[in-house]
Write a protein that holds these residues in place. Structure first.
Motif, PDB file in Angstrom:
ATOM      1  N   THR A 186      -7.019  -6.947   0.051  1.00 58.10           N
ATOM      2  CA  THR A 186      -7.951  -7.441   1.070  1.00 58.10           C
ATOM      3  C   THR A 186      -9.200  -6.587   1.194  1.00 58.10           C
ATOM      4  O   THR A 186      -9.943  -6.719   2.168  1.00 58.10           O
ATOM      5  CB  THR A 186      -7.268  -7.513   2.453  1.00 58.10           C
ATOM      6  OG1 THR A 186      -6.997  -6.183   2.928  1.00 58.10           O
ATOM      7  CG2 THR A 186      -5.966  -8.294   2.388  1.00 58.10           C
ATOM      8  N   GLY A 219      -3.470  -3.766  -1.565  1.00 52.74           N
ATOM      9  CA  GLY A 219      -3.110  -4.836  -0.656  1.00 52.74           C
ATOM     10  C   GLY A 219      -3.898  -6.107  -0.879  1.00 52.74           C
ATOM     11  O   GLY A 219      -3.543  -7.171  -0.363  1.00 52.74           O
ATOM     12  N   ASP A 274       3.492   0.233   8.693  1.00 51.12           N
ATOM     13  CA  ASP A 274       2.552  -0.651   8.000  1.00 51.12           C
ATOM     14  C   ASP A 274       3.246  -1.754   7.240  1.00 51.12           C
ATOM     15  O   ASP A 274       2.678  -2.335   6.319  1.00 51.12           O
ATOM     16  CB  ASP A 274       1.673   0.156   7.038  1.00 51.12           C
ATOM     17  CG  ASP A 274       2.467   0.882   5.975  1.00 51.12           C
ATOM     18  OD1 ASP A 274       3.713   0.956   6.120  1.00 51.12           O
ATOM     19  OD2 ASP A 274       1.881   1.385   5.011  1.00 51.12           O
ATOM     20  N   ARG A 275       4.458  -2.139   7.579  1.00 47.49           N
ATOM     21  CA  ARG A 275       5.113  -3.266   6.932  1.00 47.49           C
ATOM     22  C   ARG A 275       5.854  -4.113   7.943  1.00 47.49           C
ATOM     23  O   ARG A 275       5.910  -3.791   9.116  1.00 47.49           O
ATOM     24  CB  ARG A 275       6.086  -2.774   5.843  1.00 47.49           C
ATOM     25  CG  ARG A 275       7.157  -1.849   6.370  1.00 47.49           C
ATOM     26  CD  ARG A 275       8.061  -1.379   5.233  1.00 47.49           C
ATOM     27  NE  ARG A 275       9.052  -0.443   5.726  1.00 47.49           N
ATOM     28  CZ  ARG A 275      10.231  -0.826   6.225  1.00 47.49           C
ATOM     29  NH1 ARG A 275      10.567  -2.091   6.289  1.00 47.49           N
ATOM     30  NH2 ARG A 275      11.085   0.070   6.662  1.00 47.49           N
ATOM     31  N   ASP A 322       0.835  -1.197   0.000  1.00 48.93           N
ATOM     32  CA  ASP A 322       0.000   0.000   0.000  1.00 48.93           C
ATOM     33  C   ASP A 322       0.871   1.249   0.000  1.00 48.93           C
ATOM     34  O   ASP A 322       1.831   1.349   0.779  1.00 48.93           O
ATOM     35  CB  ASP A 322      -0.904   0.031   1.236  1.00 48.93           C
ATOM     36  CG  ASP A 322      -2.060  -0.935   1.125  1.00 48.93           C
ATOM     37  OD1 ASP A 322      -2.642  -1.034   0.034  1.00 48.93           O
ATOM     38  OD2 ASP A 322      -2.368  -1.604   2.126  1.00 48.93           O
ATOM     39  N   ASP A 347      -6.359   2.590  10.268  1.00 50.25           N
ATOM     40  CA  ASP A 347      -5.799   1.308   9.841  1.00 50.25           C
ATOM     41  C   ASP A 347      -6.005   0.317  10.975  1.00 50.25           C
ATOM     42  O   ASP A 347      -5.666   0.589  12.121  1.00 50.25           O
ATOM     43  CB  ASP A 347      -4.301   1.475   9.548  1.00 50.25           C
ATOM     44  CG  ASP A 347      -3.718   0.302   8.773  1.00 50.25           C
ATOM     45  OD1 ASP A 347      -4.392  -0.746   8.709  1.00 50.25           O
ATOM     46  OD2 ASP A 347      -2.603   0.426   8.251  1.00 50.25           O
ATOM     47  N   TRP A 348      -6.592  -0.863  10.630  1.00 49.12           N
ATOM     48  CA  TRP A 348      -6.853  -1.860  11.673  1.00 49.12           C
ATOM     49  C   TRP A 348      -5.558  -2.478  12.188  1.00 49.12           C
ATOM     50  O   TRP A 348      -5.346  -2.584  13.387  1.00 49.12           O
ATOM     51  CB  TRP A 348      -7.747  -2.967  11.147  1.00 49.12           C
ATOM     52  CG  TRP A 348      -9.054  -2.577  10.553  1.00 49.12           C
ATOM     53  CD1 TRP A 348      -9.602  -3.063   9.411  1.00 49.12           C
ATOM     54  CD2 TRP A 348     -10.025  -1.643  11.065  1.00 49.12           C
ATOM     55  NE1 TRP A 348     -10.820  -2.492   9.163  1.00 49.12           N
ATOM     56  CE2 TRP A 348     -11.107  -1.623  10.161  1.00 49.12           C
ATOM     57  CE3 TRP A 348     -10.065  -0.812  12.189  1.00 49.12           C
ATOM     58  CZ2 TRP A 348     -12.218  -0.809  10.358  1.00 49.12           C
ATOM     59  CZ3 TRP A 348     -11.167  -0.005  12.380  1.00 49.12           C
ATOM     60  CH2 TRP A 348     -12.231  -0.014  11.481  1.00 49.12           C
ATOM     61  N   TRP A 349      -4.711  -2.936  11.227  1.00 44.17           N
ATOM     62  CA  TRP A 349      -3.502  -3.636  11.642  1.00 44.17           C
ATOM     63  C   TRP A 349      -2.395  -3.459  10.618  1.00 44.17           C
ATOM     64  O   TRP A 349      -2.619  -3.736   9.447  1.00 44.17           O
ATOM     65  CB  TRP A 349      -3.778  -5.127  11.840  1.00 44.17           C
ATOM     66  CG  TRP A 349      -2.620  -5.816  12.501  1.00 44.17           C
ATOM     67  CD1 TRP A 349      -1.657  -6.576  11.894  1.00 44.17           C
ATOM     68  CD2 TRP A 349      -2.294  -5.768  13.885  1.00 44.17           C
ATOM     69  NE1 TRP A 349      -0.748  -7.002  12.810  1.00 44.17           N
ATOM     70  CE2 TRP A 349      -1.109  -6.526  14.050  1.00 44.17           C
ATOM     71  CE3 TRP A 349      -2.863  -5.146  15.001  1.00 44.17           C
ATOM     72  CZ2 TRP A 349      -0.495  -6.681  15.291  1.00 44.17           C
ATOM     73  CZ3 TRP A 349      -2.262  -5.305  16.226  1.00 44.17           C
ATOM     74  CH2 TRP A 349      -1.103  -6.068  16.365  1.00 44.17           C
ATOM     75  N   LEU A 384      -9.681  -5.411   4.959  1.00 45.24           N
ATOM     76  CA  LEU A 384      -9.407  -6.148   6.182  1.00 45.24           C
ATOM     77  C   LEU A 384      -8.110  -5.689   6.836  1.00 45.24           C
ATOM     78  O   LEU A 384      -8.026  -5.559   8.065  1.00 45.24           O
ATOM     79  CB  LEU A 384      -9.342  -7.650   5.884  1.00 45.24           C
ATOM     80  CG  LEU A 384     -10.652  -8.307   5.447  1.00 45.24           C
ATOM     81  CD1 LEU A 384     -10.423  -9.771   5.120  1.00 45.24           C
ATOM     82  CD2 LEU A 384     -11.717  -8.157   6.532  1.00 45.24           C
ATOM     83  N   THR A 385      -7.071  -5.470   6.032  1.00 44.21           N
ATOM     84  CA  THR A 385      -5.808  -4.977   6.577  1.00 44.21           C
ATOM     85  C   THR A 385      -5.638  -3.484   6.362  1.00 44.21           C
ATOM     86  O   THR A 385      -4.930  -2.825   7.127  1.00 44.21           O
ATOM     87  CB  THR A 385      -4.615  -5.709   5.935  1.00 44.21           C
ATOM     88  OG1 THR A 385      -4.630  -5.492   4.520  1.00 44.21           O
ATOM     89  CG2 THR A 385      -4.692  -7.202   6.205  1.00 44.21           C
ATOM     90  N   GLU A 386      -6.277  -2.934   5.321  1.00 42.01           N
ATOM     91  CA  GLU A 386      -6.118  -1.513   5.023  1.00 42.01           C
ATOM     92  C   GLU A 386      -6.963  -0.614   5.925  1.00 42.01           C
ATOM     93  O   GLU A 386      -6.683   0.576   6.041  1.00 42.01           O
ATOM     94  CB  GLU A 386      -6.483  -1.231   3.560  1.00 42.01           C
ATOM     95  CG  GLU A 386      -5.587  -1.922   2.546  1.00 42.01           C
ATOM     96  CD  GLU A 386      -6.107  -3.300   2.159  1.00 42.01           C
ATOM     97  OE1 GLU A 386      -5.611  -3.872   1.175  1.00 42.01           O
ATOM     98  OE2 GLU A 386      -7.013  -3.810   2.845  1.00 42.01           O
TER      99      GLU A 386
END
Length: 228
Positions: A177, A175, A227-228, A154, A208-210, A192-194
């Protein structure tokens, strides 16, 4: 208060928050794998003044390992590929960030490179014009290469142009998801991840969730964990 003015106030508040509590932004070092490791990396640098705090320029670096030099994919006036020995340099002098690395076997990375070689001239044919806002621009090119060549990374919220979909359009997130829907004026992304993002006039805010973070329209683009 209209949406544009609201986002402007949020940007100013976020800039004050990040400047006074920069240690909250937990970012990993900008380092690339050794020369014998095949990989594709996605990077960006801060734009020069007067838009340093709110905009970034992205590019892609690929290493097939033992098969020539590093390869750089980027758009300036046109999208192009060139060999490079300075993968972290760009036309600005600001912060350079690494947003993700795809590390696979040499054959898999070679396939990504072949895709980039095929899709780069196609992008130039599809987008002969350049517009800083809302796009298409250098970040639009990188975002489309991420999607077309299966590079699940992302770009940051301040890579203005990454969400350009023409007058109106929808797609999967880069990403992979989630989905997003965007117009020239506004849009939304849900993954889901974004997490959740709202796009208005090229600016982005969200959650951002996770890894957990606030998505902000000022550099480095998020307040929280890397985020990585």
């Amino acid at each position: 208060m209209n949406q544009a003015r609201l986002l402007a106030h949020i940007a100013l508040a976020a800039a004050a928050l990040t400047s006074s509590a920069g240690c909250v932004v937990l970012r990993r070092p900008t380092t690339l794998p050794p020369a014998d490791k095949p990989y594709v990396a996605v990077l960006s640098g801060e734009m020069p003044e007067p838009i340093t705090m709110v905009a970034r320029h992205a590019w892609i670096v690929a290493n097939v390992a033992d098969r020539g030099p590093l390869l750089r994919y980027e758009l300036l006036s046109r999208a192009f590929k060139e060999p490079t020995t300075r993968p972290l340099d760009y036309f600005g002098e600001g912060d350079v960030a690494l947003h993700g690395i795809v590390e696979k076997d040499r054959g898999s990375i070679q396939k990504i490179v072949e895709c980039l070689d095929e899709e780069t001239p196609r992008y130039n044919e599809e987008h002969p014009d350049y517009w800083p806002i809302p796009g298409p621009n250098s970040n639009t090119y990188v975002d489309q290469m991420l999607r077309r060549c299966d590079i699940p990374v992302d770009l940051p919220s301040t890579a203005i142009g990454k969400d350009y979909r023409g007058p109106i359009g929808a797609s999967l997130t880069s990403g992979g998801t989630g989905v997003q829907f965007d117009t020239w004026i506004a849009g939304v992304k849900l993954g889901l991840t974004e997490g959740v993002e709202l796009h208005v006039l090229g600016l982005t805010i969200g959650v951002d969730w996770w890894p957990p973070a606030l998505i902000l329209p000022v550099n480095p683009g998020r307040l929280g964990f890397d985020d990585r």
